[in-house]
Design a protein around this motif. Structure first.
Motif: not given
Length: 856
Positions: A158-160, A214-219, A243-255
């Motif tokens: 939910l947005g602030p 993406a962001k949208t309204d309640l409908d 403020e919005l935060f995320g946790f992004d993955s690596d590509m472990e094959y690229d080590l």
């Protein structure tokens, strides 16, 4: 922006700056390590009631929980004094990786498995109580999405403002074309040199936008593309500042590769771009046309993200963000620090367990932290973490600095112009292209690109300023070739500096040119760059070499080869990508490929140079060719991720077409001899004595629990090879790569999970390893893993045991395409084993191929 890594050298710093972790051993019956003063309760195990493996969690206004099985139904749970009451929702919807409760409605972001029995498509749904009888009974489809699986639609928040909903999707989810966007949507690979696609075929056919928010309204009526360029962020969360935060993955094959990115925490500001590209094409974090992460965490599989707001925990925990890692059973805490209009993050470990495959977490109405384990049909559980210590749990007071508040307010003012065209905004936006805060510069340039180019593209910009770089990026994105050429000439007129922003702006302008550079401009660029060759810090040197290689300047060959032969030091910044605080305390949780690589580390700087030199077509001497191809033989002796050697060989192949025909057979033979040098995994291996049987998962569990005989390490290693597991799966850095690495399987798989995966491999197939089936016009069916789908031709790897065996079919001949429901792993590979041999095999796998003295 300064970032904080979890590194062995920084462990003391993190303990001092973040919440201190004092407990080092499990203090509970579940074997979970917690900080002092915390207690944990396991509330429910859905697998014991055949209710699937839960991956998402939310609480309604009455305090009841809703959750979803990854591949099945939605459930409602009531917690009381006795056992929890759990009931399945009698609705044809499930597989929700994202759940949100708001305004008496349950919102679900469904990631539909193609084999699902519910008839549900991936999409955004609203579930309501249509007759006010306190039961959810009606499903409203708000939007369908094209994408599924481990990189499909993921989570909701939910947005602030309480009036908007934000969703995040992985890079296998297509962005609907009708979304209005905060950023320019004419995305391209934006690499000055050709991108080498992943040799495994992973993500090779995907668009350059990557994962997105993406962001949208309640409908679900009005939609806005909020952020792009992530790999596979599973979850997002707002902090107390909104403020919005995320946790992004690596590509472990690229080590080990120069384009490898560790898992990282991101500050997802409006209009942000994080520069994911397939294969070798990922943006450097210091490129001006993308934003960096705010903390790197090493290796793992990011899942849930939850803000500490509302917890009755010590005050420091309430101000930060919790990050869940599925692979290694670790829940991290990010202590946020203001940096301009953004943040940095000090990362520390909050809790961990083996196995503990974390999927989702929420702050309960009672101020406790609730989290789920499960996913991929693993054994699942709901836990509650309570604070019972003596530290203050007072709610933190809002205390941002005046400077941070002012900068954040300015950035938000600029961001409003990302969504509206206003010619009068142009002077305002131009003013802030030179701001010292990177997030403000980025927001201003992104907003500028959404204005009419005629209003800004010919504006005078002071030279040798950050604004000149930002303007060059904007012109590269939105201008024509004449305007790009003018911007390029402006950058090189007074000799460009050896710094990342300038060099990247030049590369971006060049890569976006629709026609070849005019000879005078090309010559001027070459002359301005040559004095910078190998004169700056490592990352900038890479970019300069790329540009000069693009310009076909053969004079760089000898000095670059000399650097590859003599500069053998691995920089600390490279090592920091792989060293995590958890390694020092419980290294058994991390894949042995990381440990092996650290002991035999490739020089990613040299790999970048080798890739650049591969495109230079002329000007080589015979001696230089020999030196170049000798380097490959040395590089192939180093250790890295699963695709390490294949990427090295792919770079080598890029260079082969430019060798004179009379010399080509010699260099081609070098490449082929190295590529065909397969390991004999069965040498010296004892074969099963039997008698075998048609093993079922229950048989495997029964044999293991009886522990017939003392587990034998060599016996387990031999059975891993004799049963052909090693042909497709690696262990301790050795083995094939057409199936998952099993080095850390014990950190997330229980005995039951492992037994099921061995006896019934088609029950759960990771979408990274699943096969596609193509029915052709002639009636034939072709099955395999898609390596490429370009220019009307589909190339498939058709054998898990011999991935080099491929076939190509014409796209025009395909009449039906579907995901195979059959695992590439055949049934019955272990049916030659007797009970003792099976116990040895299972023990060996659960121990990750390591001779654990507590077991053997």
């Amino acid at each position: 922006m300064k970032k904080h890594f979890i590194g062995i050298g920084l462990l003391a710093l993190l303990c001092a700056c973040g919440p201190e972790k004092t407990t080092t051993e499990p203090q509970n019956e579940y074997g979970i390590v917690l900080p002092e003063g915390f207690e944990i309760d396991r509330l429910y195990q859905p697998g014991a009631h055949e209710q699937g493996s839960w991956v998402s969690l939310v609480q309604d206004d009455a305090g009841d929980f809703y959750t979803s099985d990854q591949f099945g139904n939605l459930y409602k749970m009531e917690l009381g004094e006795g056992a929890p009451k759990v009931e399945k929702l009698n609705l044809n919807i499930g597989m929700a990786q994202g759940l949100l409760w708001h305004n008496k409605s349950l919102y679900a972001l469904v990631n539909a498995n193609p084999k699902n029995d519910l008839g549900t498509q991936s999409g955004f749904y609203k579930i309501i109580d249509s007759n006010a009888d306190q039961l959810l009974d009606s499903v409203i489809t708000l939007r369908h999405f094209e994408g599924n699986g481990e990189h499909g639609p993921h989570s909701l928040v939910l947005g602030p403002d309480g009036k908007s909903i934000y969703m995040v999707a992985g890079n296998y989810t297509k962005i609907p074309k009708d979304l209005s966007a905060r950023m320019a949507t004419d995305w391209q690979l934006d690499n000055v040199l050709p991108v080498i696609l992943d040799p495994s075929g992973h993500a090779n056919e995907l668009d350059a936008h990557g994962g997105w928010v993406a962001k949208t309204d309640l409908d679900g009526t009005h939609w806005e593309l909020f952020s792009i360029g992530m790999r596979n962020t599973y979850d997002i969360a707002f902090n107390a500042d909104g403020e919005l935060f995320g946790f992004d993955s690596d590509m472990e094959y690229d080590l080990g590769m120069p384009w490898y990115r560790p898992i990282r925490m991101t500050h997802i500001s409006p209009g942000s771009q994080f520069g994911w590209r397939t294969g070798t094409g990922k943006f450097h974090e210091d490129y001006p046309d993308n934003l960096p992460g705010i903390a790197d965490l090493g290796q793992g599989s990011p899942t849930g993200v939850v803000a500490g707001t509302g917890l009755i925990f010590p005050t420091a925990f309430q101000k930060g963000i919790f990050l869940l890692d599925w692979s290694y059973g670790t829940l991290y805490f990010a202590d946020l620090k203001e940096v301009g209009s953004s943040y940095s993050a000090q990362i520390s470990e909050f809790l961990s367990g083996v196995p503990l495959p974390l999927t989702d977490a929420i702050v309960g109405q009672d101020g406790n932290l609730y989290f789920l384990t499960g996913g991929r049909r693993l054994e699942s559980a709901l836990y509650r973490v309570r604070y019972t210590g003596s530290e203050s749990t007072e709610k933190p007071k809002a205390s941002p600095s005046e400077e941070a508040l002012a900068l954040r307010k300015l950035r938000k003012q600029i961001e409003t112009y990302q969504m509206k065209k206003d010619a009068e905004s142009v002077p305002f936006l131009l003013e802030y292209l030179s701001h010292e805060d990177r997030f403000i510069r980025f927001a201003a340039r992104t907003a500028l690109e959404n204005q009419d180019p005629s209003a800004w593209i010919d504006q005078e910009i002071a030279e040798n300023t950050p604004a000149q770089i930002e303007m060059a990026v904007a012109i590269a994105h939105k201008g024509n070739d004449a305007q790009r050429t003018q911007a390029l000439e402006n950058l090189i007129r007074h000799n460009p500096k050896a710094e990342m922003g300038t060099i990247r702006a030049i590369g971006l302008l060049v890569s976006r040119m629709e026609a070849p550079l005019a000879s005078p401009t090309k010559k001027a660029l070459q002359n301005s760059l040559k004095p910078l060759l190998l004169q700056a810090q490592a990352d900038v040197n890479r970019e300069v070499v790329k540009l000069l290689a693009y310009l076909q300047d053969s004079s760089i060959i000898d000095p670059v080869l000399t650097a590859m032969e003599t500069d053998t030091i691995i920089g600390q910044s490279t090592r920091d990508k792989y060293l995590s605080a958890a390694i020092s305390g419980r290294s058994e949780q991390y894949g042995n490929d990381v440990a092996n690589m650290l002991a035999n580390m490739p020089n990613d700087q040299h790999i970048s140079y080798a890739k650049s030199l591969s495109v230079i077509t002329e000007g080589w001497t015979k001696k230089e060719r020999d030196r170049y191809f000798d380097w490959f033989q040395n590089a192939l002796q180093k250790s890295g991720g699963k695709m390490y050697s294949k990427f090295i060989l792919a770079i080598q192949r890029e260079a082969l077409p430019y060798i004179p025909e009379n010399e080509r057979p010699y260099y081609e033979s070098l490449a082929k001899n190295r590529e065909s040098g397969a390991t004999d995994y069965l040498k010296g291996v004892s074969q099963p004595e039997g008698p075998g049987k048609a093993w079922t998962s229950s048989d495997i569990i029964e044999a293991y629990e009886k522990r017939k005989g003392v587990p034998d390490f060599k016996g387990g290693s031999d059975m891993f090879r004799a049963s052909l597991c090693i042909n497709c799966h690696s262990m301790d850095g050795i083995g094939g790569n057409t199936g998952p690495d099993l080095s850390t399987v014990g950190t997330r798989f229980s005995l039951k999970d492992l037994a099921l995966a061995i006896a019934e491999p088609s029950e759960t197939i990771s979408d990274r390893y699943e096969y596609s089936e193509f029915t052709l016009k002639n009636g034939n069916t072709v099955s395999g893993r898609v390596l490429s789908d370009v220019n009307g031709k589909i190339t498939l790897s058709t054998s898990a045991f011999s991935p080099e065996v491929t076939t190509t079919i014409a796209r025009k001949e395909v009449i039906k395409e579907m995901i195979s429901k059959t695992s590439p792993m055949p049934n019955g590979l272990v049916n030659r084993l007797n009970d003792t041999e099976m116990v040895n095999l299972i023990t060996y796998i659960l121990q990750g191929g390591r001779r654990n003295p507590d077991v053997y």
